[in-house]
Design an enzyme around this catalytic site. Structure first.
Site, PDB file in Angstrom:
ATOM      1  N   ALA A  66     -51.174  80.641 109.809  1.00  0.00           N
ATOM      2  CA  ALA A  66     -49.824  80.530 109.269  1.00  0.00           C
ATOM      3  C   ALA A  66     -49.019  81.693 109.833  1.00  0.00           C
ATOM      4  O   ALA A  66     -49.584  82.719 110.230  1.00  0.00           O
ATOM      5  CB  ALA A  66     -49.878  80.595 107.747  1.00  0.00           C
ATOM      6  N   GLY A 111     -54.958  79.419 108.958  1.00  0.00           N
ATOM      7  CA  GLY A 111     -54.419  78.067 108.886  1.00  0.00           C
ATOM      8  C   GLY A 111     -54.750  77.225 110.117  1.00  0.00           C
ATOM      9  O   GLY A 111     -54.792  75.994 110.043  1.00  0.00           O
ATOM     10  N   GLU A 114     -58.160  75.929 109.475  1.00  0.00           N
ATOM     11  CA  GLU A 114     -58.019  74.920 108.416  1.00  0.00           C
ATOM     12  C   GLU A 114     -57.453  73.616 108.984  1.00  0.00           C
ATOM     13  O   GLU A 114     -57.883  72.521 108.612  1.00  0.00           O
ATOM     14  CB  GLU A 114     -57.123  75.470 107.297  1.00  0.00           C
ATOM     15  N   GLU A 134     -58.053  85.727 106.623  1.00  0.00           N
ATOM     16  CA  GLU A 134     -57.062  86.020 105.564  1.00  0.00           C
ATOM     17  C   GLU A 134     -57.387  87.290 104.794  1.00  0.00           C
ATOM     18  O   GLU A 134     -56.490  88.017 104.367  1.00  0.00           O
ATOM     19  CB  GLU A 134     -56.961  84.839 104.586  1.00  0.00           C
TER      20      GLU A 134
END
Ligand code: CO8
Length: 260
Positions: A66, A111, A114, A134
């Site tokens: 992200a 992300g 993911e 993260e």
């Protein structure tokens, strides 16, 4: 379809979606995530698309996570909405009903990892690095990584990846079942296109039901999942493609599936 941060290309029945923010290693900001949502819905509606490849622009990164510029200023309620929006897009990808191949051409972090996990299959360049870093940002995964990673690689390895935040190599990802195949970096897209073309030749409704039976079936009790599988099996028996597939076998010829 017009997008600022995605490139969409067609190769026969395959659609190739490239996340195109190479200056920030294809980090997913809100706009890109929303463009991905719109693209996925469009590809789902388009019957001429039978397989999708998802990759990142440039040679260095699939998606480096992200966008940390947005994460740095998020509020509690905004963070929750952001996580839910990301989870929704990845859920659409996982349940697109057509195979989505992640062609992991470099970093697949946070992300990005993911996103790759929400794809149906994962091919990785031998230079790729996958991880959930993260923790180093004082964060936790927010696009359902805490749920998909243990389901793919087991709880122990997933815990190690989340808690250390350390990325793993493509070969290690292959060994633990996080990716399906590893190829030389230069051969990644050729291999992804060949696999997509192979899948695109399969019966579309049967593919949709397999994806659905696996995704839904692994989330409900086994006996219920078997009932569900049997219902889909019965439904697929009503298709022209089932008649064509079985007839082609008996007539010793290649089946031509029409998605009906
Ligand atoms: N967000 C924003 N910018 C990024 C990101 C990112 N995730 N990753 C890289 N960039 C930018 C860098 O800031 C840099 O910009 P600039 O040129 O302006 O300095 C540019 O991309 C190139 O990156 P580097 O110079 O750092 O390249 P290196 O080759 O030195 O390093 C790395 C590559 C190791 C990939 C490094 O860039 C890195 O560690 N990136 C961050 C990886 C990361 O931590 N990802 C996880 C983010 S958190 C997340 O994804 C949570 C998802 C769930 C959110 C739920 C919603 C709330």
């Amino acid at each position: 379809m017009a997008f600022d941060n995605l490139l969409i290309e067609r190769d026969g029945a395959t659609a190739i979606v490239t996340i195109n923010r190479p200056k920030v290693l294809n980090a997913l900001n809100s706009q890109t995530l929303d463009e991905l949502r719109r693209a996925v819905l469009e590809l789902q509606r388009d019957d001429s698309v039978r397989a999708v490849i998802l990759t990142g622009a440039g040679e260095k990164s699939f998606v480096a996570g992200a966008d940390i510029n947005e994460l740095a200023v998020q509020t509690p309620t905004g963070g929750r909405e952001h996580a839910l929006a990301g989870q929704h897009v990845l859920d659409l990808i996982e349940n697109l009903g057509k195979p989505v191949i992640a062609a992991i051409n470099g970093y697949a972090l946070g992300g990005g990892c993911e996103l790759a996990m929400a794809c149906t299959l994962r091919l990785a360049a031998d230079t790729a690095k996958l991880g959930q870093p993260e923790i180093a940002l004082g964060l936790i995964p927010g696009y359902a990584g805490t749920q998909r990673l243990p389901r793919l690689v087991g709880k122990g390895k997933a815990m190690e990846m989340f808690l250390t935040g350390a990325p793993i190599s493509a070969d290690e990802a292959l060994r633990i079942g996080l990716v399906n195949r590893v190829t030389a970096a230069g051969a990644l897209m050729t291999e992804a296109r060949a696999l997509a073309a192979q899948l695109a030749g399969n019966a579309p409704i049967a593919m949709r039901y397999i994806i659905n039976a696996v995704n839904k079936g692994t989330e409900i009790p086994f006996a219920e999942a078997c009932q569900y599988e049997a219902t889909l099996f019965g439904l697929v028996a009503s298709t022209e493609d089932m008649k064509e597939g079985t007839a082609a076998f008996l007539e010793k010829r290649k089946a031509a599936f029409k998605g009906r």
